[in-house]
Write a protein that holds these residues in place. Structure first.
Motif, PDB file in Angstrom:
ATOM      1  N   GLY A 395      36.176  31.491  40.189  1.00 21.21           N
ATOM      2  CA  GLY A 395      35.001  32.062  39.526  1.00 21.21           C
ATOM      3  C   GLY A 395      34.736  33.485  39.980  1.00 21.21           C
ATOM      4  O   GLY A 395      34.428  34.370  39.166  1.00 21.21           O
ATOM      5  N   TRP A 396      34.869  33.731  41.284  1.00 26.87           N
ATOM      6  CA  TRP A 396      34.674  35.096  41.773  1.00 26.87           C
ATOM      7  C   TRP A 396      35.812  36.012  41.352  1.00 26.87           C
ATOM      8  O   TRP A 396      35.599  37.200  41.082  1.00 26.87           O
ATOM      9  CB  TRP A 396      34.525  35.087  43.295  1.00 26.87           C
ATOM     10  N   MET A 397      37.026  35.488  41.289  1.00 25.43           N
ATOM     11  CA  MET A 397      38.134  36.302  40.777  1.00 25.43           C
ATOM     12  C   MET A 397      37.855  36.728  39.346  1.00 25.43           C
ATOM     13  O   MET A 397      38.071  37.887  38.967  1.00 25.43           O
ATOM     14  CB  MET A 397      39.439  35.506  40.833  1.00 25.43           C
ATOM     15  N   PHE A 398      37.367  35.785  38.546  1.00 28.92           N
ATOM     16  CA  PHE A 398      37.025  36.118  37.168  1.00 28.92           C
ATOM     17  C   PHE A 398      35.929  37.173  37.112  1.00 28.92           C
ATOM     18  O   PHE A 398      36.012  38.140  36.350  1.00 28.92           O
ATOM     19  CB  PHE A 398      36.583  34.847  36.433  1.00 28.92           C
ATOM     20  N   THR A 399      34.894  36.998  37.908  1.00 29.11           N
ATOM     21  CA  THR A 399      33.768  37.927  37.902  1.00 29.11           C
ATOM     22  C   THR A 399      34.189  39.343  38.256  1.00 29.11           C
ATOM     23  O   THR A 399      33.778  40.309  37.603  1.00 29.11           O
ATOM     24  CB  THR A 399      32.681  37.447  38.883  1.00 29.11           C
ATOM     25  N   GLU A 400      35.014  39.478  39.295  1.00 25.38           N
ATOM     26  CA  GLU A 400      35.393  40.802  39.768  1.00 25.38           C
ATOM     27  C   GLU A 400      36.550  41.400  38.972  1.00 25.38           C
ATOM     28  O   GLU A 400      36.532  42.587  38.642  1.00 25.38           O
ATOM     29  CB  GLU A 400      35.759  40.726  41.252  1.00 25.38           C
ATOM     30  N   MET A 401      37.553  40.598  38.645  1.00 19.65           N
ATOM     31  CA  MET A 401      38.677  41.115  37.864  1.00 19.65           C
ATOM     32  C   MET A 401      38.265  41.414  36.428  1.00 19.65           C
ATOM     33  O   MET A 401      38.788  42.339  35.802  1.00 19.65           O
ATOM     34  CB  MET A 401      39.835  40.121  37.882  1.00 19.65           C
ATOM     35  N   GLY A 402      37.335  40.630  35.895  1.00 19.67           N
ATOM     36  CA  GLY A 402      36.882  40.867  34.532  1.00 19.67           C
ATOM     37  C   GLY A 402      36.075  42.140  34.376  1.00 19.67           C
ATOM     38  O   GLY A 402      35.896  42.630  33.256  1.00 19.67           O
ATOM     39  N   ARG A 403      35.571  42.686  35.491  1.00 19.75           N
ATOM     40  CA  ARG A 403      34.805  43.940  35.441  1.00 19.75           C
ATOM     41  C   ARG A 403      35.716  45.164  35.389  1.00 19.75           C
ATOM     42  O   ARG A 403      35.264  46.268  35.050  1.00 19.75           O
ATOM     43  CB  ARG A 403      33.890  44.027  36.667  1.00 19.75           C
ATOM     44  N   GLN A 404      36.957  45.007  35.756  1.00 19.03           N
ATOM     45  CA  GLN A 404      37.874  46.143  35.828  1.00 19.03           C
ATOM     46  C   GLN A 404      38.010  46.810  34.458  1.00 19.03           C
ATOM     47  O   GLN A 404      37.891  46.145  33.432  1.00 19.03           O
ATOM     48  CB  GLN A 404      39.231  45.669  36.347  1.00 19.03           C
ATOM     49  N   PRO A 405      38.241  48.136  34.423  1.00 17.88           N
ATOM     50  CA  PRO A 405      38.603  49.018  35.538  1.00 17.88           C
ATOM     51  C   PRO A 405      37.422  49.659  36.255  1.00 17.88           C
ATOM     52  O   PRO A 405      37.542  50.769  36.782  1.00 17.88           O
ATOM     53  CB  PRO A 405      39.450  50.085  34.838  1.00 17.88           C
ATOM     54  N   TRP A 406      36.266  49.017  36.246  1.00 18.95           N
ATOM     55  CA  TRP A 406      35.063  49.588  36.841  1.00 18.95           C
ATOM     56  C   TRP A 406      34.774  48.983  38.209  1.00 18.95           C
ATOM     57  O   TRP A 406      34.885  47.780  38.404  1.00 18.95           O
ATOM     58  CB  TRP A 406      33.848  49.334  35.944  1.00 18.95           C
ATOM     59  N   LEU A 407      34.344  49.847  39.149  1.00 15.70           N
ATOM     60  CA  LEU A 407      33.695  49.364  40.359  1.00 15.70           C
ATOM     61  C   LEU A 407      32.224  49.110  40.065  1.00 15.70           C
ATOM     62  O   LEU A 407      31.683  48.060  40.381  1.00 15.70           O
ATOM     63  CB  LEU A 407      33.833  50.389  41.490  1.00 15.70           C
ATOM     64  N   VAL A 408      31.572  50.097  39.469  1.00 14.86           N
ATOM     65  CA  VAL A 408      30.201  49.951  38.962  1.00 14.86           C
ATOM     66  C   VAL A 408      30.281  50.198  37.467  1.00 14.86           C
ATOM     67  O   VAL A 408      30.642  51.286  37.036  1.00 14.86           O
ATOM     68  CB  VAL A 408      29.232  50.952  39.628  1.00 14.86           C
ATOM     69  N   PHE A 409      29.965  49.177  36.697  1.00 12.84           N
ATOM     70  CA  PHE A 409      30.228  49.220  35.259  1.00 12.84           C
ATOM     71  C   PHE A 409      29.583  50.452  34.605  1.00 12.84           C
ATOM     72  O   PHE A 409      28.374  50.664  34.691  1.00 12.84           O
ATOM     73  CB  PHE A 409      29.690  47.963  34.593  1.00 12.84           C
TER      74      PHE A 409
END
Length: 480
Positions: A395-409
């Motif tokens: 779940g955390w992998m999805f949350t963080e990888m799904g935000r890419q390519p942004w550190l702060v959206f």
């Protein structure tokens, strides 16, 4: 391989490793508090034995989680200094409160709980574990508030002169829409994980020849509590996850589209299908073949069967216009790695539902008093400990990888946040060091958990735990 890639791998590895301990700490603190409160109400020594047994396992897990959390935070200065400088004004407040209030609350009252057996009044002693649980929940809230800013920036002013995001509304950061749905989702998942931990260990003692037959009814009670907790936590995770999907569609539509491998937008009135299995091209840019459930994605995203859902290709074209010339990212591809986002989303759900299924069958078996000693059930008991953990991690992998390519959206690309002076050799050296350290910690954790699990619940000698019954000159010793 560049320093950026190594830094991302290192942060991902240490974060996933650290998060193995976090949900167990949150969930097990609640269950130990329940066990101790039940003992105080019933005076049944079995509940006291279970309290001390799972309390010891909780303490081991808490200590390892503390160590790995400290190591994780070093990386903000080591590998992500530009990111730390950019969000320092925003992150400083919630993370400082988490450390000074929530963590100190947990550690202080954990010390009182460990050393307070028979030294402080029973009600006060039992309340210590409840306060510890409240502290873990508060820690999660403030840390998630910081993370939610990365998903959906609010309450800030971007100062172009200093190149920093400056905090303007702390309350907006704490009540971020992403935060308000992510927090109950994480806490419910943590309860589910703690329940799976208790269920697995209790079932092992129910079936193990090492456990005295006279203790098996006691472990059956613990297993039933664990199973109920898995189901209640799982239900809460499903409900909060549904709400989270709708907020995600609103603030991070690209992540939702990637989670479903939805390449082309579905207009209002048609209804977007939910993908069960999708096979895409090797570059992850187009769908080749899929099995879907009609209109379900529209319902999950918008609450209606015919709601419009934006696709990956249209969002990519939109972002190319929106962020053109902004230098927020070093590339013009605003799509995450679709296969990773797609499959981590499904693994998260699959692991969670599998844990709920095992817990439901185990609860039915325990309720009826059946004896199921088939080897498959022994493996299921082991699986129910790890399935919620795997669901949390994916779940955390999805949350963080799904935000890419942004550190702060929308504000800072991942490539812009890495420390400018960091070299491949430096990151590789620290990664090797962390890997060796975490390997040692894993051996210690597993060894201690196995040792005390096999030992089982300690016998109660019948001695009073009321401090008024102790001699005034009796020395203060570590009695736990």
């Amino acid at each position: 391989m560049e320093a950026l890639e190594l830094a991302r791998w290192q942060f991902g590895i240490t974060t996933v490793y650290h998060y193995f301990f976090v949900p167990i700490t949150i969930g097990l603190s609640l269950l130990v508090a329940i066990l101790q409160t039940t003992w105080m109400r019933t005076r049944n020594p079995e509940w006291l034995r279970l309290t001390k047994f799972f309390g010891k396992l909780f303490t081991i897990n808490f200590a390892l989680g503390l160590v790995t959390g400290i190591v994780q935070e070093f990386q903000f200065g080591m590998n992500w200094s530009d990111y730390s400088r950019f969000v320092g004004d925003i992150f400083g407040a919630p993370l400082a409160i988490e450390a000074l209030l929530a963590f100190f609350l947990e550690s202080t009252f954990l010390g009182l709980w460990i050393f307070g057996w028979g030294r402080i009044p029973e009600r006060l002693h039992a309340s210590c574990m409840w306060i510890i649980h409240i502290g873990t929940v508060l820690s999660a809230y403030f840390i998630l508030a910081a993370n939610s800013f990365m998903q959906n920036p609010v309450g800030y002013l971007n100062n172009p002169e200093t190149g920093r995001a400056e905090l303007t509304d702390f309350w907006a950061v704490l009540t971020n829409p992403v935060q308000l749905v992510a927090f109950p989702h994480v806490i419910a998942a943590a309860w589910m994980t703690g329940g799976g931990f208790m269920l697995a260990i209790a079932l092992w003692h129910v079936w193990s020849s090492r456990s005295p037959r006279t203790d098996r009814p006691m472990y059956r009670k613990a297993a039933m509590i664990g199973a109920v907790t898995v189901l209640v936590g799982g239900l809460g995770t499903v409900i909060s996850g549904d709400l989270q999907g709708k907020v995600m569609t609103e603030v991070q539509p690209m992540k939702m589209a990637a989670a479903e491998a939805l390449y082309d937008s579905v207009p209002e009135g048609e209804g977007a299908p939910f993908s069960i299995v999708t096979v895409g091209t090797l570059d992850g840019h187009h769908e080749v073949w899929a099995i879907t459930v009609p209109k379900l994605l529209s319902y999950l995203s918008t609450g209606t069967l015919d709601g419009a859902v934006e696709g990956i290709n249209d969002l990519q074209a939109e972002y190319e216009v929106t962020y053109a010339g902004s230098d927020l990212t070093e590339r013009d591809d605003y799509r995450p790695i679709v296969p990773v986002t797609y499959w981590t989303f499904r693994l998260m759900m699959g692991f969670g539902f599998a844990a709920m299924g095992i817990a439901a069958i185990a609860l039915l078996w325990l309720w009826r008093g059946k004896e199921l000693r088939h080897r498959a059930w022994h493996w299921s008991a082991v699986a129910v400990m790890f399935l919620p953990l795997l669901a949390n991690s994916t779940g955390w992998m999805f949350t963080e990888m799904g935000r890419q390519p942004w550190l702060v959206f929308g504000l800072m690309g991942t490539s812009s946040g890495v420390s400018p002076g960091t070299t491949v050799a430096e990151v590789a050296t620290s990664m090797i060091g962390f890997t060796l350290l975490y390997g040692v910690l894993a051996v210690i954790e597993v060894g201690l958990i196995l040792r005390y699990t096999r030992a089982g619940a300690p016998e109660h000698d019948g001695a009073s735990l009321d401090p008024r019954d102790r001699a005034e000159d009796e020395p203060f010793v570590f009695t736990y």
